[in-house]
Design an enzyme around this catalytic site. Sequence first.
Site, mmCIF file in Angstrom:
data_model
loop_
_atom_site.group_PDB
_atom_site.id
_atom_site.type_symbol
_atom_site.label_atom_id
_atom_site.label_comp_id
_atom_site.label_asym_id
_atom_site.label_seq_id
_atom_site.Cartn_x
_atom_site.Cartn_y
_atom_site.Cartn_z
ATOM 1 N N CYS A 1 0.817 -1.198 -0.017
ATOM 2 C CA CYS A 1 0.106 -0.105 -0.144
ATOM 3 C C CYS A 1 0.970 1.317 0.035
ATOM 4 O O CYS A 1 0.691 2.310 -0.695
ATOM 5 C CB CYS A 1 -0.924 -0.058 1.155
ATOM 6 S SG CYS A 1 -0.389 -0.685 2.753
ATOM 7 N N HIS B 1 -2.899 6.239 4.407
ATOM 8 C CA HIS B 1 -1.564 6.322 4.613
ATOM 9 C C HIS B 1 -0.767 7.676 4.174
ATOM 10 O O HIS B 1 -1.472 8.279 3.035
ATOM 11 C CB HIS B 1 -0.741 5.322 3.985
ATOM 12 C CG HIS B 1 -0.930 3.922 4.434
ATOM 13 N ND1 HIS B 1 -1.767 3.553 5.598
ATOM 14 C CD2 HIS B 1 -0.561 2.593 3.900
ATOM 15 C CE1 HIS B 1 -1.748 2.337 5.944
ATOM 16 N NE2 HIS B 1 -1.072 1.671 4.830
#
Length: 336
Positions: free
Chosen positions: A130, A243
Site C-alpha cells: 500500500c 496512509h
Amino acid sequence: MKTAVLGATGLVGRAMLKLLEGCSWLSGDPLLLASSRSAGSKLRFRGRELTVQEVTEDSFSDVDIALFSGGGATSRTWGPVATGSGTWVIDNSSAFRTQESIPLVVPEINGSLVQIRSGGGGGLIANPNCSTIQVAMAVAPLNEVFGLREVHVTTMQAVSGGGRKAVEELERQVAGQPSSAGDDEVFPQLIAANVIPAIGSALDDGSYEEENKVVKELRKILGRGTDLAVTCTAVRVPVINGHSAAVRVVCDRPVDLEAAHLALGDRPGLEVTNDPHDYLTPRQVDGQRIVHVGRVRLDPADDRALLCWVVADNLLKGAAWNAVQIAELLAREPAS
Ligand SMILES: NC(=O)c1ccc[n+]([C@@H]2O[C@H](COP(=O)([O-])OP(=O)(O)OC[C@H]3O[C@@H](n4cnc5c(N)ncnc54)[C@H](OP(=O)(O)O)[C@@H]3O)[C@@H](O)[C@H]2O)c1
C-alpha cells in the site's frame, strides 16, 4: 468475466466488492470466498445478500479473474490452484511480489505489463504494498523528467493497513477498554495516542519487513536496480484509514519546480497542489481513489532535491482500487 474475491470478508475484500459493483465487465455475481470461519456469512452486493463460501480446490474452476486478499499464506496455497485452473489471480499479499517472473503492477506506471501477459491460460499479477503504490505514483513522473538518484521515505501508516483486527484494537484502546486475556494483539505496543516505528518482522539489517517492501518494490515498479538508493522508515500511527508519506528525492540534475508541478499534474490518478503550504490529510482522502501530493518544495541544501507529502486511501489505491484497475486491464484482453 466471472470473478471471485478470496478474502471477501476482510477490509480489502469488502472494498473490492464495493468497487466491483460498478464494473460492467463483471459477469453475474462475484464468488465470495474466505476461510471456514466465515463460510455461510452474508455480504451485500448490488443491493442483495450473497453467501460467503469456504475456498476449496474446486472454487476456481469457472473463474476468469480472482482478486486475492487473504494474506500471504492463503495466496501461497491457493494461487497455484487458481492459476492451474486457468484463472488470472491479482494478489494483494507480498507472497509473490518480488519474484522476477511476476509482474508487480501500478496501472498508471507499468500497466502495459498486464497487456503483455494477458491472453491464454491464466497467471498471477501482484498488487504492490500500500505505501509503495502511493510513493511510486508520486515519484514515477519525477523519475521520467529529472532521473531519480535517491528516494527517502518516512511513512505514517493507518491501522487499517493491518486488517480488521488492527482497527478493532485501536477502537478498543480509544474507548478505554482493556484487552482481555484471549485478545491476540496486532501491535507490539499501545497504538492509541502513540506512534510505533516498527511494521512487520524485524530483519537482520536493522530494518523492518514493511520498509524492505517499499525499497524492493519501488525499484521493481520503476524498472530500476540498486543504482536507485531507497531508504524507508515505516511508522504506524493512530489513524483509522489513509496512509501518509514524507518523501525526499534526489535527482540526476537540478530540479525545476515548475517542471515538477507539470510532471506531477499530468498523471491520471494523481492530484498535486502547487502551493507548498497546501496539503491533504488522511481523513480528506478517505474513500478516494486518487493519490494526493502536497507540500512540494525544493530542498534549500541541494538543488537536485525535492520534498513532498503524499497521502492516499490505503484500502483503495493502496489495495482494492489498484487491484480492480488491473482486473479492468485484463477484462479488456481475452483472458483465456
Ligand atoms: N489493509 C490494507 O491497507 C492492505 C493494503 C495492501 C495489501 N493488503 C494485503 O491484503 C491482504 C488482506 O488484508 P485485509 O486488510 O483485508 O485483512 P483482514 O481484514 O484481516 O482480512 C483477511 C481476509 O482473509 C481471509 N482469510 C484469512 N485466512 C484465510 C484462509 N486460511 N483461507 C481463506 N481466507 C482467509 C479472511 O477470512 P475470514 O473471515 O474467514 O477470516 C478475511 O476475509 C493482506 O495480504 C494484506 O497484507 C492490505
